[in-house]
Motif scaffolding. Structure first.
Motif, mmCIF file in Angstrom:
data_model
loop_
_atom_site.group_PDB
_atom_site.id
_atom_site.type_symbol
_atom_site.label_atom_id
_atom_site.label_comp_id
_atom_site.label_asym_id
_atom_site.label_seq_id
_atom_site.Cartn_x
_atom_site.Cartn_y
_atom_site.Cartn_z
ATOM 1 N N LEU A 73 0.831 -1.216 0.000
ATOM 2 C CA LEU A 73 0.000 0.000 0.000
ATOM 3 C C LEU A 73 0.861 1.259 0.000
ATOM 4 C CD1 LEU A 73 -2.978 -0.760 2.420
ATOM 5 C CD2 LEU A 73 -3.046 -0.470 -0.062
ATOM 6 N N LEU A 74 1.926 1.245 0.781
ATOM 7 C CA LEU A 74 2.816 2.416 0.816
ATOM 8 C C LEU A 74 3.459 2.637 -0.549
ATOM 9 C CD1 LEU A 74 4.510 2.125 4.313
ATOM 10 C CD2 LEU A 74 3.107 4.004 3.481
ATOM 11 N N GLU B 74 2.289 1.719 -3.418
ATOM 12 C CA GLU B 74 1.233 2.178 -4.327
ATOM 13 C C GLU B 74 0.966 3.666 -4.141
ATOM 14 O OE1 GLU B 74 -2.106 -0.432 -3.673
ATOM 15 O OE2 GLU B 74 -1.099 -2.096 -4.690
ATOM 16 N N SER B 75 0.932 4.130 -2.895
ATOM 17 C CA SER B 75 0.671 5.554 -2.650
ATOM 18 C C SER B 75 1.842 6.407 -3.144
ATOM 19 C CB SER B 75 0.371 5.818 -1.175
ATOM 20 O OG SER B 75 1.501 5.564 -0.381
ATOM 21 N N ALA C 19 1.535 6.668 -6.823
ATOM 22 C CA ALA C 19 0.431 7.561 -7.168
ATOM 23 C C ALA C 19 0.870 9.026 -7.129
ATOM 24 C CB ALA C 19 -0.750 7.341 -6.219
#
Length: 112
Positions: free
Chosen positions: A55-56, A58-59, A62
């Motif tokens: 998740l980190l 991916e962020s 982004a």
């Protein structure tokens, strides 16, 4: 021989130096962002990243459209980011020659 903690600090500094070079290269060549995305997906499929780490990353990816934020996130001095850089999705960005130059420069800067 250096104490274990001191060895970890040196390794983290080397990894940070490599990430500075990799971030610069990815920002200069946006097509390399596809490698990062592919690495992230492959690492997730192989179970090499925890859910939170994925998740980190991916962020962070982004934030790529804003190079300043992208760079700040990856090069953050926070302990969590130092841990994340140890399981980086940036593999394959630098050539072996580029990697060796970054590490040689890092060693030279530590000695001066």
């Amino acid at each position: 021989m250096r104490p274990k903690r001191q060895q970890q600090v040196v390794i983290d500094r080397q990894i940070l130096a490599l990430h500075k070079a990799m971030v610069d290269k990815v920002v200069a060549r946006p097509e390399l962002c596809e490698i990062l995305q592919n690495n992230l997906e492959r690492y997730k499929e192989m179970g090499l990243l925890s859910y939170g780490s994925a998740l980190l990353w991916e962020s962070i990816l982004a934030a790529y459209s804003n190079p300043t934020i992208f760079r700040e996130l990856i090069l953050s001095n926070e302990q969590r980011m130092a841990q994340l850089r140890r399981r980086t999705i940036f593999s394959g960005i630098l050539t072996e020659n580029e990697r060796e130059k970054v590490l040689a420069h890092y060693i030279t800067s530590e000695l001066s």
